[in-house]
Each structure stands twice: as structure tokens, then as C-alpha cells.
Design a protein around this motif. Structure first.
Motif, PDB file in Angstrom:
ATOM      1  N   MET A  61       0.858  -1.194   0.000  1.00  0.00           N
ATOM      2  CA  MET A  61       0.000   0.000   0.000  1.00  0.00           C
ATOM      3  C   MET A  61       0.893   1.243   0.000  1.00  0.00           C
ATOM      4  N   SER A  62       0.541   2.239  -0.862  1.00  0.00           N
ATOM      5  CA  SER A  62       1.420   3.401  -1.040  1.00  0.00           C
ATOM      6  C   SER A  62       0.969   4.575  -0.193  1.00  0.00           C
ATOM      7  N   LEU A  63       0.923   4.411   1.086  1.00  0.00           N
ATOM      8  CA  LEU A  63       0.467   5.520   1.937  1.00  0.00           C
ATOM      9  C   LEU A  63       1.546   5.843   2.960  1.00  0.00           C
ATOM     10  N   LYS A  64       2.104   7.033   2.855  1.00  0.00           N
ATOM     11  CA  LYS A  64       3.099   7.464   3.830  1.00  0.00           C
ATOM     12  C   LYS A  64       2.434   7.684   5.194  1.00  0.00           C
ATOM     13  N   ASN A 120       2.803  20.277  10.025  1.00  0.00           N
ATOM     14  CA  ASN A 120       1.807  19.547  10.825  1.00  0.00           C
ATOM     15  C   ASN A 120       0.479  19.419  10.088  1.00  0.00           C
ATOM     16  N   THR A 121       0.101  20.487   9.385  1.00  0.00           N
ATOM     17  CA  THR A 121      -1.192  20.453   8.690  1.00  0.00           C
ATOM     18  C   THR A 121      -1.159  19.399   7.589  1.00  0.00           C
ATOM     19  N   VAL A 122      -0.074  19.372   6.814  1.00  0.00           N
ATOM     20  CA  VAL A 122       0.025  18.359   5.756  1.00  0.00           C
ATOM     21  C   VAL A 122       0.137  16.963   6.369  1.00  0.00           C
ATOM     22  N   ALA A 123       0.855  16.869   7.499  1.00  0.00           N
ATOM     23  CA  ALA A 123       0.981  15.565   8.164  1.00  0.00           C
ATOM     24  C   ALA A 123      -0.403  14.994   8.486  1.00  0.00           C
ATOM     25  N   LYS A 124      -1.347  15.885   8.762  1.00  0.00           N
ATOM     26  CA  LYS A 124      -2.716  15.432   9.072  1.00  0.00           C
ATOM     27  C   LYS A 124      -3.341  14.740   7.850  1.00  0.00           C
ATOM     28  N   THR A 125      -3.023  15.239   6.648  1.00  0.00           N
ATOM     29  CA  THR A 125      -3.584  14.599   5.442  1.00  0.00           C
ATOM     30  C   THR A 125      -3.058  13.169   5.317  1.00  0.00           C
ATOM     31  N   TYR A 126      -1.795  12.972   5.735  1.00  0.00           N
ATOM     32  CA  TYR A 126      -1.229  11.614   5.696  1.00  0.00           C
ATOM     33  C   TYR A 126      -1.851  10.752   6.799  1.00  0.00           C
ATOM     34  N   GLU A 127      -2.024  11.353   7.974  1.00  0.00           N
ATOM     35  CA  GLU A 127      -2.547  10.579   9.111  1.00  0.00           C
ATOM     36  C   GLU A 127      -3.967  10.071   8.849  1.00  0.00           C
ATOM     37  N   LEU A 128      -4.833  10.943   8.368  1.00  0.00           N
ATOM     38  CA  LEU A 128      -6.238  10.538   8.204  1.00  0.00           C
ATOM     39  C   LEU A 128      -6.396   9.419   7.177  1.00  0.00           C
ATOM     40  N   ALA A 129      -5.465   9.327   6.230  1.00  0.00           N
ATOM     41  CA  ALA A 129      -5.559   8.258   5.215  1.00  0.00           C
ATOM     42  C   ALA A 129      -5.350   6.881   5.830  1.00  0.00           C
ATOM     43  N   ARG A 142      -5.830   9.832  -1.860  1.00  0.00           N
ATOM     44  CA  ARG A 142      -6.682  10.550  -2.827  1.00  0.00           C
ATOM     45  C   ARG A 142      -5.959  11.795  -3.352  1.00  0.00           C
ATOM     46  N   TYR A 143      -4.978  12.284  -2.625  1.00  0.00           N
ATOM     47  CA  TYR A 143      -4.233  13.452  -3.093  1.00  0.00           C
ATOM     48  C   TYR A 143      -3.277  13.146  -4.248  1.00  0.00           C
ATOM     49  N   THR A 144      -3.191  11.878  -4.666  1.00  0.00           N
ATOM     50  CA  THR A 144      -2.366  11.567  -5.853  1.00  0.00           C
ATOM     51  C   THR A 144      -3.222  10.904  -6.939  1.00  0.00           C
ATOM     52  N   ARG A 185       5.135   7.092 -10.002  1.00  0.00           N
ATOM     53  CA  ARG A 185       6.088   7.289  -8.903  1.00  0.00           C
ATOM     54  C   ARG A 185       5.473   8.175  -7.810  1.00  0.00           C
ATOM     55  N   VAL A 186       4.749   9.217  -8.224  1.00  0.00           N
ATOM     56  CA  VAL A 186       4.089  10.093  -7.239  1.00  0.00           C
ATOM     57  C   VAL A 186       3.129   9.268  -6.378  1.00  0.00           C
ATOM     58  N   GLN A 187       2.377   8.387  -7.026  1.00  0.00           N
ATOM     59  CA  GLN A 187       1.407   7.570  -6.288  1.00  0.00           C
ATOM     60  C   GLN A 187       2.125   6.558  -5.395  1.00  0.00           C
ATOM     61  N   ALA A 188       3.155   5.917  -5.926  1.00  0.00           N
ATOM     62  CA  ALA A 188       3.865   4.884  -5.149  1.00  0.00           C
ATOM     63  C   ALA A 188       4.543   5.483  -3.921  1.00  0.00           C
ATOM     64  N   GLU A 189       5.043   6.713  -4.058  1.00  0.00           N
ATOM     65  CA  GLU A 189       5.783   7.331  -2.945  1.00  0.00           C
ATOM     66  C   GLU A 189       4.920   8.304  -2.153  1.00  0.00           C
ATOM     67  N   ASP A 190       3.646   8.457  -2.557  1.00  0.00           N
ATOM     68  CA  ASP A 190       2.698   9.331  -1.847  1.00  0.00           C
ATOM     69  C   ASP A 190       3.319  10.721  -1.640  1.00  0.00           C
ATOM     70  N   LEU A 191       3.727  11.327  -2.750  1.00  0.00           N
ATOM     71  CA  LEU A 191       4.458  12.600  -2.665  1.00  0.00           C
ATOM     72  C   LEU A 191       3.515  13.780  -2.468  1.00  0.00           C
ATOM     73  N   MET A 192       4.019  14.776  -1.782  1.00  0.00           N
ATOM     74  CA  MET A 192       3.332  16.072  -1.660  1.00  0.00           C
ATOM     75  C   MET A 192       3.899  16.978  -2.753  1.00  0.00           C
ATOM     76  N   LEU A 193       3.001  17.529  -3.579  1.00  0.00           N
ATOM     77  CA  LEU A 193       3.423  18.356  -4.710  1.00  0.00           C
ATOM     78  C   LEU A 193       2.910  19.777  -4.538  1.00  0.00           C
ATOM     79  N   ALA A 194       3.764  20.729  -4.823  1.00  0.00           N
ATOM     80  CA  ALA A 194       3.305  22.119  -4.906  1.00  0.00           C
ATOM     81  C   ALA A 194       2.948  22.387  -6.365  1.00  0.00           C
TER      82      ALA A 194
END
Ligand code: SF4
Length: 493
Positions: A1-4, A41-50, A72-74, A138-147
Motif C-alpha cells: 500500500m502506497s500511503l506514507k 503539521n497540517t500536511v501531516a494530518k492529510t497523511y494521518e487521516l488516510a 486521494r491526493y495523488t 512514482r508520485v502515487q507509489a511514494e505518496d508525494l506532496m506536490l506544490a
């Protein structure tokens, strides 16, 4: 599963070693800087809730490329249901953090590049789409945050990119090599820019045939040579360095940690380029991105407003005005405006349609209407919050007064209203309202995803006034036949 996990996100940022400046000074580790921490911390929350089973359906999706469960962010929108779930995700995150959680620009940028790379290939016979799909995997596999970097400095507003005295005022290609290009320029207002793994660079405007060097869309690692991050200031940001009840939102940011990103002759290899000179597609790319992103505001600002309405309602309890019928009606008015914009976003998503590449676009009229209403309703909701919380919001004592025994008693005594709540709690809630209704928050709601007039231009384009005139002609002219009752008069010819 690709979720950081949140911890993996933080450590992956630490490993990046980007060139960043905060408060004018070079910062070695953004992860350890207290001004950046609220945004991370705010972005970390997006990872945590997943990772939470109860939010799995909203926070994750199945990749159409690999069949894997991804954040869902990727994700590339595969149906109207995906579009609706995105808005639900934004409301949930807005309710959880009470601020901007930054990852949506990258998500909409991914979707815009997925769609436009396919359309360029169809028109020009290029191979951008396969290239982009490899990048997306790769973005999906590594669950990257993109600006998502779209807004150029623009220089003199009356001049087009190619007419500026300084060509760098729009990001452009300065050198074309066999294995890639070199880009120069800057992008402004980049939400989450300083705490992203990668930057998606896209044109911010439609372009003419002679402006080929400005038609560049590509993905740049945050630590690429020549990329410089200059962190912006927010209202009251230094309060994050304090202890006590003056902070406002103690764990998360006020808006999205907006950052200026400079591209000082950055080399981009071919496999990271998804548009390179195809000027006729730049306008469509911008429109696609804008429609998805404008819809978002009904979700994220909806969640933020839920917290703001809650803080305001709590203030009325502290004042003892909560049972007053007029006060309750004003709270209901805040809810009414908030649900109106949320409903617009859900409507735009539910009415989504399939693009040539197979992904889904929102209803663009409703998307622009959503954002147009946000530019008003966020201000109106803030106004009602100020109205109900009272003048205390602009004259609250400094929290440090409560630490000085010579005056703490006075502050406590004269700033306590209902005896159930002490002055410290009243200040704590007041500071949150102050921050969520200040210049940074309101201007972000006004200009983020495009200024109000940009939506009106789109609404005028989509409104089909001639069709409406035809409808009016038919109805008022009485020319539409119906098998009904005969009327005594005939329509005038
Ligand atoms: Fe997402 Fe809203 Fe922040 Fe834009 S303003 S990045 S849509 S949370």
C-alpha cells in the motif's frame, strides 16, 4: 500500500535538503524551523487521516494505473463520485485542521497535466502522456506532496509575457538541450511550496504562437540545483513562537505557508517535461486547473467555516448571549452561507463529465460560481463572527498579562463574562477567530484559485446568453406549441 505515515512525510522532507529562506535567513532544515512546523503539521494530518479506517473511503482511492490503494491526493479523477469524494475529503480536513492543508494545488496540477498531455499528444503526435503516466506512478507509489506552481510575477499587467522588459517575469525556457531544458523565472503564492517534495511548474495564462518558450510544464524536485524557496509572512505568524493563549490555532497554520519559488537556471530532464512549446494548449491547461481548484473552495472553506462557526457559537456561550433569538439567527445565517458554497461544490462535482483522456472534469459554470460565492461568503461569515464575538476581538489583552501577578487578577476579573469560562479560554477562542478572519485568511479566499473577476470572465464565457435570449423569445413570443387548452388570443407575430 502506497500511503506514507506522517512521520515518513516529515523524515522525507528532512532528507531533501532544499535551499530555503525564512525571515530573510537561510534555513538548513525546514523540518526543525518553528515557523514552518505548523504547515508541516497540517500536511501531516492529510497523511494521518488516510490511515484511519473510518476515513479510508474519503481519504484514499484505487489507482487506475496500478490497481493499488493510494492517497486521494495523488489520484486522477475517474468518475463524478471521485470528484464528490474529493470535496468531502476537503471538508473533513478543513474541519480537522481549521486551516489550509495545502495538497490540493498539486492534486489539481496532476489532473490538469494528465488531461493536457493526452490532448497535446492527440493534436501533435508527441509522447507526453506516457511520460506523464510514468511520473504519476512514482508520485502515487511514494505518496508525494506536490506544490502546484502557476502564478508568474507578471510584471506590468498591461503587457503579455513576451512584451515584458524583463523576460524572466514569466517562467520560460532559456536553453534547449538534447536531454532537457533550462528554465528561469519565479512563481508566486505557492501554497505548501516550502514543505513539498516536488514542484509542478505550469503556465499561468493562455499564450500566443510566438510565446513558445513560456509554454513549459514540468516537474521539478524541490532540491534541484537552482531552486530557491523564499517563505512569505502571515498575519500574526510570530505568535506561533509563543506559549499561552495568544497563538490562535496552536498546531496548524493560518493559511497555506505561501512561498515564492525562484527557478534560477534550473535544468529539467526530458522525462519530467509534459509541455514544451505547445502554446495553443496553455489556455486549456489553465482552465482545467482553475475549474477543479475553484470547486475545492466549497469544501475546504466549508470545513474551516465549520470550525469558525463553532468558535463563534462558543463565544456566545461565554458571553451568555447564546439563547438570544437574534444571535441564533446570525449563526444560522453563517451556516446558510457555508452550506450554499458546499452545495455548489458538490453540485459541480456530481455534474462532472468525461474528458478526452478519460478522467473527469467538474461542471465549469458551477465551479466558477462556487468560487465567486466564496469570495463574498467568507467575508460575510467573518463579519457575522466579528458581530457576535464583539469588540473584544480587536482589544483582547496580551496573554502575558495573565502571567504578571500584579495585573493578572484585573484581566481575569474584567474579561470573564459567563463564570463557566475563564478569561484565558475567551482569549484563546478570540485569537482563533482573529486569525481566521484576518487579512491573510480573507485575501487567500478572495484571490486563491483566481481573483473574483477571473471567475466572472469564465461565467460570461459559459453563460450562453444567446441561448437564454432564444428561450425568452420562445416563452414570451408564445411560439412553443402545447397540446393544452385553447386560449382566447393568438400570439402576436
Ligand atoms: Fe486546498 Fe483550500 Fe488550501 Fe487551496 S485553499 S490548497 S483548496 S485547502
Amino acid at each position: 500500500m502506497s500511503l506514507k505515515t506522517p512521520g515518513e512525510y516529515v523524515e522525507s522532507l528532512r532528507a531533501l535538503k532544499i535551499r530555503a529562506y525564512v525571515a530573510g535567513e537561510r534555513v538548513d532544515s525546514i523540518v526543525d524551523h518553528p515557523m514552518i512546523a505548523p504547515h508541516i503539521n497540517t500536511v501531516a494530518k492529510t497523511y494521518e487521516l488516510a490511515h484511519r479506517p473510518e476515513h479510508r473511503d474519503v481519504m484514499t482511492a484505487i489507482s487506475h494505473l496500478t490497481g493499488e490503494r493510494i492517497h486521494r491526493y495523488t489520484h486522477i479523477f475517474q468518475s463524478p463520485d471521485d470528484l464528490v469524494k474529493k470535496i468531502e475529503m476537503l471538508r473533513l480536513l478543513g474541519q480537522t485542521t481549521g486551516t489550509c492543508f495545502q495538497r490540493c494545488v498539486g492534486l489539481d496540477g496532476l489532473n490538469a497535466l494528465y488531461a493536457i498531455s493526452y490532448e497535446i499528444d492527440q493534436a501533435e503526435g508527441s509522447d507526453y502522456h506516457d511520460r506523464f503516466k510514468r511520473y504519476l506512478s512514482r508520485v502515487q507509489a511514494e505518496d508525494l506532496m506536490l506544490a502546484g506552481a502557476m502564478t508568474d510575477p507578471k510584471g506590468e499587467r498591461t503587457k503579455r509575457p513576451s512584451q515584458q522588459d524583463d523576460p524572466d517575469l514569466y517562467v520560460h525556457v532559456v536553453d534547449r538541450l538534447s536531454d532537457g531544458v533550462v528554465i528561469r523565472g519565479a512563481k508566486l503564492h505557492n501554497t505548501g511550496g516550502i514543505n513539498s517534495h516536488e514542484v509542478l511548474v505550469m503556465p499561468g495564462t493562455s499564450l500566443r504562437a510566438e510565446e513558445g518558450e513560456y509554454a513549459i510544464a514540468c516537474a521539478v524536485p524541490a532540491n534541484a540545483e537552482g531552486v530557491v524557496f523564499i517563505f512569505g509572512r502571515q498575519s500574526n505568524d510570530m505568535r506561533k513562537l509563543e506559549n499561552g493563549c495568544d497563538i490562535g490555532n496552536p498546531r496548524f497554520g493560518i493559511v497555506g505557508g505561501e512561498t515564492m519559488i525562484v527557478f534560477d537556471d534550473v535544468f529539467v530532464p526530458n522525462e519530467r517535461i509534459f509541455m514544451n512549446g505547445e502554446t495553443s494548449h496553455a489556455g486549456t491547461l489553465v482552465n482545467y486547473f482553475a475549474a477543479w481548484h475553484r470547486t475545492n473552495y466549497g469544501g475546504c472553506k466549508g470545513g474551516n467555516a465549520d470550525v469558525l462557526i463553532g468558535a463563534t457559537a462558543k463565544m456566545t456561550k461565554m458571553l451568555g448571549t447564546d439563547r438570544n433569538a437574534i444571535v441564533r439567527d446570525k449563526l444560522v445565517e453563517m451556516v446558510h452561507m457555508n452550506e450554499t458554497t458546499y452545495a455548489s461544490a458538490i453540485g459541480a462535482s456530481a455534474m462532472g463529465y468525461r474528458l478526452p483522456c478519460g478522467s473527469f472534469m467538474v461542471n465549469q459554470m458551477m465551479a466558477n460560481t462556487t468560487k465567486q460565492n466564496i469570495t463574498r461568503n467568507v467575508y460575510q461569515i467573518s463579519r457575522l463572527s466579528h458581530d457576535l464575538a464583539g469588540g473584544f476581538l480587536s482589544t483582547m489583552p496580551d496573554a502575558r498579562a495573565l502571567d504578571n501577578p500584579e495585573i493578572a487578577g484585573y484581566v481575569e476579573k474584567y474579561h470573564t463574562a459567563s463564570p463557566q469560562y475563564d478569561a484565558k479560554e475567551r482569549i484563546r477562542f478570540g485569537r482563533y477567530i482573529e486569525n481566521m478572519t484576518n487579512v491573510a485568511s480573507q485575501v487567500e479566499a478572495l484571490h486563491g484559485a483566481g481573483s473574483p473577476q477571473a471567475q466572472r470572465i469564465e461565467m460570461a464565457r459559459l453563460a450562453a446568453f444567446d441561448d437564454k435570449i432564444e428561450m425568452a423569445d420562445r416563452v414570451i413570443g408564445g411560439t412553443d406549441d402545447v397540446e393544452g387548452l385553447p386560449l382566447p388570443h393568438k400570439p402576436e407575430s
